[in-house]
Design a protein around this motif. Structure first.
Motif: not given
Length: 500
Positions: A457-466
């Protein structure tokens, strides 16, 4: 013509003759064992199990011989359970008969000779420890009491990723660092001064214990010759380092802190265990010792970090590879946590789709695809076949969870299948048992899943990913490797960008 034999050659010849004579003199059993592959003298079916992915090899064999299969692993008999019906019959209907653990040499060393809840044999000792785990160490109330601790360490986790925005990170390393910090704080109540050293020991232990079964486990007759192996010597050395650290912490706590008779809402896990040592709540037939406490703490550290890291990494890669799930996760997380500085445990409790994603990921990628082996305590019958006393009982939960008769398109990541067919992974649905079931099911499911979902949840809330190296998500290498559990052979490398 002269013949000269080296000492190793003489040893090999001796063992071959020893096992051959033993096989000839062994009384023939008239029990009707489950079907399986024909065996070879001495080694049994070991030659058919060669390879790094035993859960896949065993599934291929079970597809030919049935969901209840007998194999000979050296001197030991093994019963392989590979579908939900057999799992229910063996692990539930005959749960008491298979309540004992089959403890291998490595596990015995690392658990202070089978102390702690994971490897202890069924009985009063195990029953008391199980009660402590489920009611005091890892209950829902206790896990919620740790939320502030989780959130503090999660903030450090997020800051660590922010420091590398735009650069490749190895998710496994970030996740394991968060989990080591979190589990140490929940156990000791504060940051452990030897935390870095404990992390290194746990990682070394995982690498050294990666081989599921060793020669002495397959051939107990040879155990006396294997006890001085290099690997076992290294493991004993690591355990001594752990023992020194934990003994010092326990002695210091007992000197400086009053051990209360009554439980407190905010007490850490070490306080719970010391209360049971000094005051014996509930009038147990035994009193917990320092050895018990150290075994419990070390198994909490290992289980609470290694397996949860695997769950997090596999869930992340499956979500990234499925655009529909990725959008839904982003929408859910950012909708629930909108305008907040950080994600909380109570936020995660509301994230229904995230929970479905983690559940589906553990179906396809259980952290322990072969559940911790059990040992049969007495003969019992299943469908006319005898499961013999003393046999290993191996549940191939990966095979159970990939059964096409239960799971349409089992290889497909489809979190919404649980909307159509509600199931949970807490052990009551035998089609989905990534954490085991029955008496020997994992007592720490809620603790582990909560932390995995918090990180995601923290990763998807604070960041966009590639994906790193210019790869597309569908190009991520999904090759498995088998160590302490089933891990990604090539760790997931991602590039974070601050959320827009």
């Amino acid at each position: 013509m002269e013949f000269s034999f080296s000492f190793p050659a003489l040893c090999i010849l001796y063992f071959l003759l020893f096992f051959l004579v033993k096989q000839i003199l062994k009384p023939q059993s008239h029990k009707k064992l489950p079907p399986g592959k024909r065996t070879l003298p001495i080694i049994g079916n070991l030659h058919q199990l060669a390879g790094l992915l035993p859960h896949r090899t065993l599934k291929s064999l079970s597809d030919k011989h049935g969901p209840l299969m007998h194999l000979k692993m050296g001197e030991r008999s093994a019963i392989i359970v590979s579908n939900a019906r057999m799992a229910k019959i063996v692990l539930h209907n005959h749960g008491l008969a298979v309540a004992d653990r089959s403890v291998n040499t490595v596990a015995s060393i690392m658990t202070y000779n089978s102390l702690g809840v994971t490897c202890a044999q069924y009985g009063d000792y195990w029953t008391k420890l199980r009660q402590i785990y489920t009611l005091e160490l890892l209950s829902q109330k206790k896990v919620r009491s740790f939320y502030s601790c989780f959130e503090d360490e999660l903030a450090n986790f997020v800051e660590s990723i922010k420091s590398q925005v735009g650069q490749p990170i190895v998710l496994y390393d970030k996740a394991s660092a968060y989990l080591y910090a979190t589990i140490c704080r929940t156990i000791f109540g504060s940051v452990c001064k030897e935390q870095e050293k404990m992390m290194k020991i746990a990682k070394k232990t995982s690498l050294l214990s990666g081989t599921p079964l060793r020669l002495e486990d397959l051939f107990p007759s040879m155990s006396v010759f294997c006890r001085f192996s290099k690997t076992l010597k290294q493991l004993r050395g690591l355990l001594q380092e752990v023992d020194d650290i934990l003994e010092e912490i326990i002695v210091e706590r007992e000197k400086t802190t009053e051990i209360l008779k009554e439980a407190k809402d905010d007490e850490d896990m070490l306080s719970v265990l010391l209360r049971h040592k000094w005051h014996n709540p509930g009038g147990a037939k035994f009193r917990i010792t320092n050895a018990d406490i150290k075994a419990i703490i070390f198994e909490l550290i290992l289980a609470g970090t290694l397996s949860v890291t695997d769950v997090t990494e596999w869930a992340m890669v499956e979500i990234l590879r499925d655009p529909k799930s990725l959008k839904k996760v982003y929408d859910e997380v950012r909708g629930i946590c909108k305008d907040k500085k950080r994600v909380t445990g109570y936020d995660v409790e509301k994230m229904e789709y995230m929970h479905l994603c983690v559940k589906e990921s553990t179906r396809i990628h259980p952290a322990a695809p072969l559940l911790v082996p059990r040992e049969c305590r007495e003969d019992f019958e299943v469908d006319g076949y005898t499961v013999p006393k003393g046999a290993w009982v191996l549940t191939n939960c990966w095979a159970v969870q990939m059964d096409p008769e239960v799971w349409p398109e089992p290889e497909k990541f489809d979190p919404e299948r649980y909307i159509r067919n509600p199931m949970d992974f807490y052990g009551s649905n035998f089609e989905l048992i990534p954490f085991g079931t029955g008496r020997r099911g994992c007592p720490g499911i809620l603790f582990g899943i909560t932390n995995a979902e918090l990180m995601l949840a923290a990763m998807f809330y604070h960041f966009d990913w590639e994906v790193a190296d210019g790869k597309k998500p569908e190009d991520i290498d999904m090759t498995e490797d088998f160590g302490a559990g089933c891990i990604m052979k090539y760790p997931l490398k991602l590039v974070p960008h601050l959320a827009k």
